[in-house]
Design a protein around this motif. Structure first.
Motif, short mmCIF file in Angstrom:
data_model
loop_
_atom_site.label_atom_id
_atom_site.label_comp_id
_atom_site.label_asym_id
_atom_site.label_seq_id
_atom_site.Cartn_x
_atom_site.Cartn_y
_atom_site.Cartn_z
N UNK A 1 0.84 -1.18 0.00
CA UNK A 1 0.00 0.00 0.00
C UNK A 1 0.89 1.24 0.00
N UNK A 2 0.54 2.19 -0.85
CA UNK A 2 1.31 3.42 -0.94
C UNK A 2 0.74 4.44 0.05
N UNK A 3 1.65 5.08 0.83
CA UNK A 3 1.24 6.07 1.82
C UNK A 3 2.23 7.24 1.77
N UNK A 4 1.68 8.43 1.74
CA UNK A 4 2.49 9.64 1.80
C UNK A 4 2.73 9.96 3.28
N UNK A 5 3.93 9.65 3.75
CA UNK A 5 4.24 9.79 5.18
C UNK A 5 4.20 11.25 5.64
N UNK A 6 4.55 12.17 4.77
CA UNK A 6 4.47 13.59 5.12
C UNK A 6 3.05 14.03 5.38
N UNK A 7 2.12 13.57 4.56
CA UNK A 7 0.70 13.90 4.74
C UNK A 7 0.14 13.25 6.00
N UNK A 8 0.57 12.03 6.28
CA UNK A 8 0.12 11.36 7.51
C UNK A 8 0.57 12.17 8.72
N UNK A 9 1.83 12.57 8.74
CA UNK A 9 2.35 13.36 9.85
C UNK A 9 1.62 14.71 9.96
N UNK A 10 1.39 15.36 8.83
CA UNK A 10 0.68 16.64 8.84
C UNK A 10 -0.74 16.49 9.36
N UNK A 11 -1.45 15.46 8.91
CA UNK A 11 -2.81 15.23 9.38
C UNK A 11 -2.86 14.96 10.87
N UNK A 12 -1.92 14.17 11.36
CA UNK A 12 -1.89 13.87 12.80
C UNK A 12 -1.60 15.12 13.63
N UNK A 13 -0.73 15.99 13.12
CA UNK A 13 -0.42 17.23 13.84
C UNK A 13 -1.66 18.12 13.89
N UNK A 48 -13.50 21.50 14.00
CA UNK A 48 -13.28 21.70 12.57
C UNK A 48 -11.85 21.33 12.19
N UNK A 49 -10.88 21.73 13.03
CA UNK A 49 -9.48 21.37 12.76
C UNK A 49 -9.28 19.87 12.78
N UNK A 50 -9.94 19.19 13.71
CA UNK A 50 -9.82 17.74 13.76
C UNK A 50 -10.39 17.11 12.49
N UNK A 51 -11.50 17.63 12.00
CA UNK A 51 -12.08 17.12 10.76
C UNK A 51 -11.17 17.37 9.56
N UNK A 52 -10.59 18.57 9.49
CA UNK A 52 -9.67 18.86 8.39
C UNK A 52 -8.41 17.99 8.48
N UNK A 53 -7.94 17.75 9.70
CA UNK A 53 -6.80 16.86 9.89
C UNK A 53 -7.09 15.46 9.42
N UNK A 54 -8.33 15.00 9.68
CA UNK A 54 -8.72 13.67 9.22
C UNK A 54 -8.76 13.61 7.69
N UNK A 55 -9.22 14.69 7.04
CA UNK A 55 -9.21 14.73 5.58
C UNK A 55 -7.79 14.71 5.03
#
Length: 147
Positions: A1-13, A48-55
């Motif tokens: 499975x391909x995952x963009x690790x930078x986006x994962x880290x950004x979303x979690x932050x 709202x920030x949590x929802x955007x982070x999830x997206x």
């Protein structure tokens, strides 16, 4: 499975920051939509920030990427610009503080075009005066002698 690790880290932050705001606002009275309490807006913005982070987190799946290297130079210059602005504002006024902050922050990027910095500084200073002085009506001196 391909995952963009930078986006994962950004979303979690972004999720963590939103959760921190929502949790901090939960100690305040919420009120209703018609009569908002002091905790309503920070709690809502946290959700709202949590929802955007999830997206952001969900957008990381299906593409590849890696965590970008951390730009220490940019961080130091931008934080320095914020600190310089806070220190200069009561001493010199809004216009010189905004100009100095833009010049210092611009030095943080090797991609900055030096001839454009004075125009950017003038635009930011004028925009700060329009927003804070004219639109919001915040009383602060535009120019003040530091002597």
């Amino acid at each position: 499975m391909r995952i963009d690790r930078g986006e994962v880290l950004s979303g979690l932050i972004v999720i963590a920051i939103g959760a921190w705001f929502a949790y901090g606002a939960s100690d305040y009275r919420m009120g209703t939509l018609a009569r908002m309490g002091p905790g309503f807006v920070p709690y809502s913005l946290g959700l709202i920030s949590m929802g955007l982070g999830a997206l952001i987190l969900l957008s990381a799946f299906g593409r590849e990427g890696r965590v970008p290297s951390f730009d220490w130079r940019g961080m130091i210059f931008v934080l320095g610009a914020v600190g310089l602005f806070a220190w200069l504002l009561p001493r010199t006024g809004l216009i010189p503080a905004a100009v100095a902050a833009v010049v210092v922050a611009a030095a943080g990027s090797p991609l900055t075009h030096p001839p454009a910095v004075p125009f950017l500084a003038a635009a930011v200073a004028a925009g700060a005066w329009v927003v804070f002085g004219l639109i919001l009506g915040i009383q602060m001196p535009l120019l003040r002698s530091p002597f």
